[in-house]
Design a protein around this motif. Structure first.
Motif, PDB file in Angstrom:
ATOM      1  N   ASP A 654     -65.360  27.912  69.428  1.00 25.02           N
ATOM      2  CA  ASP A 654     -64.827  26.615  68.987  1.00 25.02           C
ATOM      3  C   ASP A 654     -65.991  25.727  68.550  1.00 25.02           C
ATOM      4  O   ASP A 654     -66.626  25.055  69.372  1.00 25.02           O
ATOM      5  N   ALA A 655     -66.270  25.675  67.243  1.00 20.25           N
ATOM      6  CA  ALA A 655     -67.419  24.920  66.732  1.00 20.25           C
ATOM      7  C   ALA A 655     -67.243  23.418  66.898  1.00 20.25           C
ATOM      8  O   ALA A 655     -68.220  22.673  66.905  1.00 20.25           O
ATOM      9  N   GLY A 656     -66.002  22.943  67.025  1.00 17.62           N
ATOM     10  CA  GLY A 656     -65.778  21.505  67.165  1.00 17.62           C
ATOM     11  C   GLY A 656     -65.804  21.012  68.598  1.00 17.62           C
ATOM     12  O   GLY A 656     -65.625  19.812  68.845  1.00 17.62           O
ATOM     13  N   PHE A 657     -66.030  21.927  69.551  1.00 16.86           N
ATOM     14  CA  PHE A 657     -65.972  21.532  70.960  1.00 16.86           C
ATOM     15  C   PHE A 657     -67.017  20.479  71.297  1.00 16.86           C
ATOM     16  O   PHE A 657     -66.727  19.496  71.993  1.00 16.86           O
ATOM     17  N   TRP A 658     -68.243  20.673  70.825  1.00 16.11           N
ATOM     18  CA  TRP A 658     -69.322  19.775  71.257  1.00 16.11           C
ATOM     19  C   TRP A 658     -69.095  18.352  70.781  1.00 16.11           C
ATOM     20  O   TRP A 658     -69.385  17.401  71.516  1.00 16.11           O
ATOM     21  N   ALA A 659     -68.566  18.168  69.586  1.00 18.16           N
ATOM     22  CA  ALA A 659     -68.285  16.813  69.113  1.00 18.16           C
ATOM     23  C   ALA A 659     -67.235  16.147  70.005  1.00 18.16           C
ATOM     24  O   ALA A 659     -67.357  14.971  70.369  1.00 18.16           O
ATOM     25  N   ARG A 660     -66.201  16.889  70.375  1.00 20.99           N
ATOM     26  CA  ARG A 660     -65.160  16.331  71.255  1.00 20.99           C
ATOM     27  C   ARG A 660     -65.712  16.037  72.641  1.00 20.99           C
ATOM     28  O   ARG A 660     -65.413  15.003  73.235  1.00 20.99           O
ATOM     29  N   PHE A 661     -66.527  16.946  73.142  1.00 20.83           N
ATOM     30  CA  PHE A 661     -67.034  16.774  74.503  1.00 20.83           C
ATOM     31  C   PHE A 661     -67.988  15.591  74.598  1.00 20.83           C
ATOM     32  O   PHE A 661     -67.893  14.772  75.525  1.00 20.83           O
ATOM     33  N   HIS A 662     -68.894  15.457  73.632  1.00 21.46           N
ATOM     34  CA  HIS A 662     -69.817  14.319  73.660  1.00 21.46           C
ATOM     35  C   HIS A 662     -69.071  13.008  73.427  1.00 21.46           C
ATOM     36  O   HIS A 662     -69.431  11.970  73.997  1.00 21.46           O
ATOM     37  N   GLY A 663     -68.044  13.034  72.608  1.00 19.61           N
ATOM     38  CA  GLY A 663     -67.230  11.841  72.443  1.00 19.61           C
ATOM     39  C   GLY A 663     -66.521  11.463  73.734  1.00 19.61           C
ATOM     40  O   GLY A 663     -66.413  10.285  74.083  1.00 19.61           O
ATOM     41  N   TRP A 664     -66.045  12.478  74.441  1.00 21.74           N
ATOM     42  CA  TRP A 664     -65.388  12.247  75.739  1.00 21.74           C
ATOM     43  C   TRP A 664     -66.372  11.641  76.743  1.00 21.74           C
ATOM     44  O   TRP A 664     -66.039  10.703  77.466  1.00 21.74           O
ATOM     45  N   LEU A 665     -67.583  12.159  76.773  1.00 19.37           N
ATOM     46  CA  LEU A 665     -68.598  11.604  77.673  1.00 19.37           C
ATOM     47  C   LEU A 665     -68.897  10.151  77.325  1.00 19.37           C
ATOM     48  O   LEU A 665     -68.967   9.284  78.204  1.00 19.37           O
TER      49      LEU A 665
END
Length: 818
Positions: A654-665
């Motif tokens: 899932d290449a978009g995971f990191w953008a979502r995760f950092h946004g969540w943080l």
């Protein structure tokens, strides 16, 4: 205030000062007393012979024009100069009457000469004569703002009119001291125009005589904590929000990042500009408990803080200041402005969450430190007596002095994690002190603020505590992260990605949850994360864990600093030591230094420019590496948890995971992790117990095997050669140590591997190493021996002295070690 009142009046669409109101302006019908009370009854006062202000007297006008002064009050004028958007007062001239005598005192600002603004003798005579002949109106304070001119009524409708009221009386009633009208010009500039009411039923665009009032005094009847804003506009905006009297205000309060801190306090505004706090009447704040200055985010605003602090030193109040930075807030920002959008972060489909600093992060002490006492009586001989310097108790109550055998330190009570030596303490507080060496005054006059040691106890409240019968300062400051329940599952997805092995992941979760949710527990092992692939999420995890324990409780030293530095500030008063990259697999020095740092209970802290002191060791270690030889680890090690780390860059591709995760943080994810940790440790056996050692993992076994040094391999080979002899073999320390340290004789120079580590290797390979107290005397000194058979129990070697055992002695060369 502006320097051209008539220009401002014309720009605002107002009549000149003193002009009588027209019929459409609601000409009052009551006498002076009835108008002041607001009931509107009685005949109108005769205003035909009243002067508008002293500037209408020809001698006064000639004098004021000569010195470049502007009329600001009925009998007051000022010489001003503009500094950007601010106006600074150079001198204030007042016309006063004491009995039958008229006076004209001139008060010059600092750096100005009052004589430059004094009237000449002839000017003074003419002014006094004109003043004595004039009919002067008297300032009155009505209950309500009635009979307003059209311009003021329009300003009132637009929200640009501010009422300055007195503190309410016993019945809750207050009177209007003055009005302030905000005028916006076509070029974007604004002016704040004062208005006062007089006994001839006229509103005049004049300040009240004397010092300027604070806006919002009516709040002091119910509040002892005061936020002091620069200007009435900011104060009114925050007051309306925290009072939450409308649905809009209630919603604004709920959404405001600092809403909770701003509640339950009075919000007052000082006027006259940041350059002129000396023009304000601060006496109504004499009974305040705590005052927080919120100046505009610009140079004059910052410079106003110590000036106000000195003026407030006349009263027993504690003063703090909110300091904005231009990096995060725009120039001239105040709390009436919306917080910058960049301080909010959006995650997924949820609303943006505030991710900027807390108000506490931006609040600094600003209490005047000293005052001048009364000088001793003059003796008539020698130099004049100087007044003594007295430490204000309000300042002393904000600081703690730590006295240790090796020196003195100071810490602010609001953040005891900050330690300053005397020179730093003096520099920080110089602007609030009459002396350069404030630390010496503090030491001599603040006995009750003294403690006799430093502590770091995460399980206890910060501040002064009793530890072991001693009064000490607990410097641990917990992070302020509000927990909240998250149902997105993104945190669990991150953990599952980073730690693919379920058992390893569970062990890491135990370690992390205990670290976060149970700060009183000090775990006796650290975590080592090794992955050859970069960008898998190790650095993200490091940042998360540092934030969870609080950046002030975390250090990120290099491996070189840990191994080679004589200073240990990186370890002192820390709950987490995070080393992002460690490549120390070629030496035992790092392992042994870290082993000591993990196991030592007490530290002698040695920091630069600070006195040494003892404190309990509360540090936990999180190490990362991209090398299989990250750290040399003993076979029997119980101090490091080494879970398997993924070698994949994205969870399930899932290449978009990191953008979502950092946004969540960024939108508050740390609070969700705190909630997760609190719930996790409630499970049976989930929390790490005090004294528990690190569980073994397959990754750790592989790492130990792959990272074996040449010396360790030589020791293991030596043990195997001894066991292969078919008869008892005894190895003596003086024989095998040089051989192993030379990597089985393959190197000329020996390494620094400790003897106990080599004994551990031999024991892990199946040899029996004697205990310290059982060492035989070999070649004139007690030495450790390692045998292929047990040295106790039913073994043939048990109970024998060296005289009998020497026959089994073999050297590495005897066993074929070349």
């Amino acid at each position: 205030m502006t320097t051209d009142p008539e220009h401002d009046a014309r720009a605002a669409g107002l009549q000149p000062q003193g002009a009588p109101p027209g019929p459409d302006e609601g000409e009052p019908t009551g006498d002076a007393a009835s108008v002041a009370s607001g009931d509107g009854s009685g005949p109108a006062a005769d205003a035909r012979h009243m002067i508008a202000d002293w500037g209408w007297l020809p001698p006064v006008r000639a004098y004021l024009d000569r010195i470049g002064a502007t009329v600001t009050g009925m009998r007051t004028a000022r010489v001003e100069q503009r500094d950007g958007k601010y106006v600074q007062s150079r001198a204030t001239i007042r016309l006063t009457k004491e009995g039958a005598e008229w006076r004209m005192p001139v008060r010059a600002a600092e750096g100005e000469n009052a004589a430059d603004f004094e009237p000449t003798d002839s000017e003074r005579l003419l002014i006094v004569a004109a003043a004595a002949a004039a009919l002067w109106p008297e300032h009155v304070t009505p209950w309500e703002a009635r009979y307003l001119p059209d311009a003021l009524r329009e300003a009132q409708k637009a929200g640009d009119l501010f009422e300055f009221r007195t503190i309410p009386d016993a019945a809750g009633h207050s009177q209007i001291i003055m009005l302030e009208q905000r005028v916006y010009r076509a070029n974007g500039d604004k002016a704040c125009l004062p208005w006062t009411y007089w006994d001839d039923n006229q509103w005049r665009r004049l300040e009240p005589e004397g010092l300027l009032p604070l806006w919002g005094l009516d709040q002091l009847k119910t509040h002892s904590i005061v936020f002091l804003h620069e200007g009435a506009k900011a104060a009114r905006a925050v007051r309306r929000m925290v009072e939450a009297a409308t649905p809009e205000a209630k919603a604004a309060l709920a959404a405001h990042p600092w809403g909770k801190e701003l509640q339950h306090a009075a919000h007052l505004g000082w006027i006259g500009g940041a350059l002129n706090p000396h023009r304000t009447d601060w006496s109504p704040l004499a009974n305040a408990e705590r005052i927080v200055i919120v100046a505009d985010n610009d140079g004059p605003g910052h410079d106003a803080v110590p000036k106000i602090a000195r003026l407030l030193a006349a009263y027993p109040v504690t003063v703090e200041a909110v300091r904005f930075t231009t990096e995060q807030w725009p120039l001239s920002f105040d709390l009436a402005d919306p917080f910058p959008a960049k301080l909010f972060k959006k995650a997924g489909d949820g609303p943006p969450r505030y991710a900027g600093p807390t108000m506490r992060d931006c609040t600094l002490p600003a209490t005047q430190a000293t005052r001048l006492g009364n000088p001793p009586p003059a003796t008539g001989r020698g130099r004049p007596s100087t007044p003594p310097i007295i430490l204000r108790q309000e300042f002393a109550a904000l600081w703690i002095q730590i006295v240790t055998p090796s020196g003195t330190m100071f810490a602010p009570k609001h953040n005891p994690a900050l330690l300053f030596n005397p020179q730093q303490f003096d520099a920080i507080n110089r602007v609030f002190s009459h002396v350069r060496r404030l630390s010496e005054v503090f030491e001599a006059q603040a006995y009750k603020s003294i403690v006799h040691g430093i502590a770091y106890e995460p399980g206890r409240l910060p501040g002064i505590i009793n530890l072991g019968g001693q009064r000490v300062l607990n410097t641990h400051m917990p992070p302020h992260i509000a927990p909240w329940k998250d149902t997105s599952g993104i945190w669990e997805q991150f953990l599952a990605h980073l730690f693919p092995d379920k058992e390893d992941r569970h062990e890491f979760c135990r370690w992390l949850a205990t670290l976060v949710a149970l700060p009183s527990v000090r775990m006796m092992y650290g975590v080592l994360l090794v992955s050859v692939m970069q960008g898998v999420g190790k650095s993200t995890l490091f940042d998360i864990v540092c934030a969870l324990v609080g950046l002030q409780n975390c250090s990120t030293p290099s491996a070189s600093l840990i191994v080679n530095s004589d200073f240990n500030g990186w370890l002192a008063r820390k709950r987490l030591v995070a080393v992002h990259e460690i490549y120390e697999g070629g030496s035992w020095k790092a392992y042994n230094r870290l082993k000591s740092a993990i196991t030592d209970e007490l530290l002698l802290v040695n920091e630069k420019f600070t006195a040494t002191y003892n404190v309990r060791n509360q540090a936990h270690f999180l190490l990362g590496s991209n090398s299989e030889r990250a750290l040399m680890i003993e076979q029997s090690d119980r101090r490091w948890l080494v879970p398997r780390v993924t070698e994949a860059k994205h969870p399930d591709g899932d290449a978009g995971f990191w953008a979502r995760f950092h946004g969540w943080l960024a939108s508050g994810g740390h609070g969700a992790i705190v909630h997760w940790a609190q719930e996790f440790v409630k499970g049976k056996g989930h929390a790490v117990r005090p004294g528990e050692t690190a569980p073994g993992t397959k990754r750790k076994s592989h790492l130990i095997e792959d990272s074996r040094s040449a010396e360790e391999r030589a020791a293991l080979d030596l043990a195997e050669m001894a066991k292969a002899q078919g008869q008892p073999v005894i190895l003596v320390e003086q024989d095998y140590l040089p051989w192993v340290r030379a990597a089985g004789g393959k190197r000329r120079a020996g390494s620094d591997v400790p003897a106990h580590v080599i004994r551990g290797w031999l024991a892990s390979a199946g040899l029996h190493v004697c205990k310290h107290e059982e060492r035989p005397k070999v070649d004139g000194r007690n030495q450790y021996i390692a045998a292929t058979l047990p040295l106790s129990g039913d073994s043939p070697l048990a109970g024998r002295g060296w005289a009998e055992l020497r026959q089994y002695r073999r050297t590495p060369d005897d066993l074929g070690g070349m």
